[in-house]
Design a protein around this motif. Structure first.
Motif, short mmCIF file in Angstrom:
data_model
loop_
_atom_site.label_atom_id
_atom_site.label_comp_id
_atom_site.label_asym_id
_atom_site.label_seq_id
_atom_site.Cartn_x
_atom_site.Cartn_y
_atom_site.Cartn_z
N SER A 265 0.83 -1.20 0.00
CA SER A 265 0.00 0.00 0.00
C SER A 265 0.87 1.25 0.00
O SER A 265 2.01 1.24 0.45
CB SER A 265 -0.91 0.01 1.23
OG SER A 265 -0.14 0.09 2.40
N SER B 114 0.31 5.67 0.63
CA SER B 114 -0.66 6.60 1.20
C SER B 114 -0.07 7.99 1.39
O SER B 114 1.16 8.15 1.47
CB SER B 114 -1.20 6.08 2.54
OG SER B 114 -0.15 5.78 3.43
N ALA C 104 -5.29 9.97 2.00
CA ALA C 104 -5.74 9.03 0.97
C ALA C 104 -4.77 7.86 0.92
O ALA C 104 -3.58 8.02 1.21
CB ALA C 104 -5.83 9.71 -0.39
N ILE D 49 -6.98 0.01 -5.43
CA ILE D 49 -8.15 0.33 -4.59
C ILE D 49 -7.80 1.53 -3.73
O ILE D 49 -6.76 1.56 -3.08
CB ILE D 49 -8.54 -0.87 -3.72
CG1 ILE D 49 -8.94 -2.04 -4.61
CG2 ILE D 49 -9.68 -0.50 -2.79
CD1 ILE D 49 -9.17 -3.34 -3.86
N THR D 50 -8.68 2.51 -3.73
CA THR D 50 -8.39 3.78 -3.06
C THR D 50 -9.35 4.03 -1.89
O THR D 50 -10.45 3.50 -1.84
CB THR D 50 -8.50 4.95 -4.03
OG1 THR D 50 -9.83 5.00 -4.57
CG2 THR D 50 -7.52 4.80 -5.17
N ASN D 51 -8.89 4.84 -0.97
CA ASN D 51 -9.75 5.33 0.10
C ASN D 51 -9.32 6.75 0.44
O ASN D 51 -8.15 7.12 0.24
CB ASN D 51 -9.71 4.44 1.34
CG ASN D 51 -8.34 4.41 2.00
OD1 ASN D 51 -7.43 3.79 1.49
ND2 ASN D 51 -8.21 5.09 3.14
N TYR D 52 -10.27 7.55 0.91
CA TYR D 52 -10.04 8.97 1.16
C TYR D 52 -10.63 9.40 2.49
O TYR D 52 -11.66 8.88 2.93
CB TYR D 52 -10.69 9.82 0.07
CG TYR D 52 -10.13 9.62 -1.31
CD1 TYR D 52 -10.68 8.67 -2.17
CD2 TYR D 52 -9.05 10.36 -1.76
CE1 TYR D 52 -10.17 8.48 -3.44
CE2 TYR D 52 -8.53 10.18 -3.03
CZ TYR D 52 -9.10 9.23 -3.87
OH TYR D 52 -8.58 9.04 -5.12
N ASP E 285 -12.87 11.85 4.58
CA ASP E 285 -14.11 12.53 4.19
C ASP E 285 -13.86 13.97 3.78
O ASP E 285 -14.52 14.51 2.88
CB ASP E 285 -15.12 12.49 5.34
CG ASP E 285 -15.70 11.10 5.55
OD1 ASP E 285 -16.26 10.85 6.64
OD2 ASP E 285 -15.60 10.25 4.63
N LYS F 135 -12.70 14.01 -0.01
CA LYS F 135 -13.44 13.28 -1.06
C LYS F 135 -14.04 14.24 -2.08
O LYS F 135 -14.62 15.26 -1.73
CB LYS F 135 -14.55 12.44 -0.42
CG LYS F 135 -14.07 11.17 0.24
CD LYS F 135 -15.24 10.38 0.84
CE LYS F 135 -14.76 9.11 1.51
NZ LYS F 135 -15.86 8.37 2.17
#
Length: 122
Positions: A33, A35, A49, A56-59, A61, A64
């Motif tokens: 990963s 980040s 993020a 596969i991503t994530n942020y 809030d 976003k």
């Protein structure tokens, strides 16, 4: 060891854009990963993020819809496109990754860059 070098920070007016880059180098077997994190004065470091090696991503809030994380696995490089920047985005931005070295392929460790300053003026 893994070295992470961030670039692209600077001063921008509110509503503007910046693109951060993070290049990983060293004796690397694989990078898992990656980040981006940030830390403002007097505050804890927070995740902005993340992206897996599968994309596969994530942020957080708070970013976003404004920030986009991406990576180029062939170049061991990660990016953060930041649009519609706000004064509250002002922070030192840190790149991080989890990586495996050829000397110890059963162990994944986290590495950090030195950080790059992003300042958004109102």
């Amino acid at each position: 060891q893994v070295q992470l070098v961030e670039s692209g920070g600077g001063l921008v007016q509110a509503g503007g854009s910046l693109r951060l880059s993070c290049a990983a180098s060293g004796s690397i077997f694989s990078i898992n990963s990656m980040s981006w994190h940030r830390q403002a004065p007097g505050k804890d470091r927070e995740l902005v993020a993340g992206i897996t090696n599968d994309g596969i991503t994530n942020y957080a809030d708070s970013v976003k819809g404004r920030f986009t994380i991406s990576r180029d696995n062939a170049k061991n490089t990660m990016y953060l496109q930041m649009n519609d920047l706000k004064p509250e985005d002002t922070s030192v931005y840190y790149c991080s990754c989890t990586a495996v070295l050829p000397s110890s392929i059963s162990i994944s460790r986290r590495y950090w860059g030195q950080g790059t300053q992003v300042t958004v003026s109102s």
